[in-house]
Scaffold this active site. Sequence first.
Site: not given
Length: 330
Positions: A162, A188, A256, A259, A282, A291
């Site tokens: 990210r 994250k 994004h 990614r 994730h 994705y």
Amino acid sequence: FIARTRHTKTGSGHTERAYRADLRRYEAFLKRRRKRYADVVRRDAQLYLSRLSTEYKPRTVRRRISTCRSFYRFLRGIELAAANPFDALDLPSYDRRSETHKVLTDDEHERVLTLLRQDVTEANRAFAAAERGRPKQRAFARLFTAARRRAALSLMGLGGLRCAEILNLTGESIIERGDGFYLAFSGKGSKVRTVPLVGFAYPALWDWLAVRRHVPLATDRVLVTMTGRPVRETQVRRDCLALGDRAGTRHPITPHVLRRTFATRTHRASGDLRAVQDLLGHASISTTEIYTHIEEEGLRAVVEGTGFGAGEHDHGPIVGATARQSALTT
């Protein structure tokens, strides 16, 4: 509520800023209606939902209502609200897969990587040929910018990181194992994950580190400005958009999009959704599936691995430092 979010939720500065902004908008709505938080009833919540729906896209509306719902859940927990007026509202629907078609095609991907590599090659040659003094300084600034841009965008497009993750990388994030170099970092939700440095991303980062060591550093971050300070997210986004314009991509390039392109290419090359989930960090496999759900039309079969020009390094050593020396110095 924000403090609780900071310590018990994702720990993400981006999430904290989003929650704060969402609640400020809700607070403005209540002030116009002369309402206190504790006095809000379901009718007020439905009116707020209606107001949002006329101004914003469904995805934004759902996020802002979700913030309010979480806020009232918190208020109930500390006995400042008797009920949660935002529970069970009929929220607008949206297709979570609607943005997944925005990935780089194989041709676009190759053009992007080629441009990034050529920029560094040409800047390095100009630096080597420049005379001492101001011409040398200007040439170094050009090389500095090109090498940093290539490293940042390669890590997102070929490592799946990210934007916030590449900006927070430090020298300690680079680790060496028996089978090569890896990046270990907190992503994250404060989840620590490890990503291998392979293919095109490997020389991109190493070349950048060789340049980076020649500026005074005010931080231990990997990505820095000419003054040695951390790079801002806005700079990375500008670099992405400018590169997309030069490469003539169908969709504007954003962190994004890079990614998402990594996720798509990795899944097509390996067929291992769990591995892609681990690489992307994730928590849920359903997020990874989104994705990697893209249109088949216009995409060719993926070559082995996820990078073009794996291992290419056609411009020679940069500013007099070898890859290993620059890594160790950093």
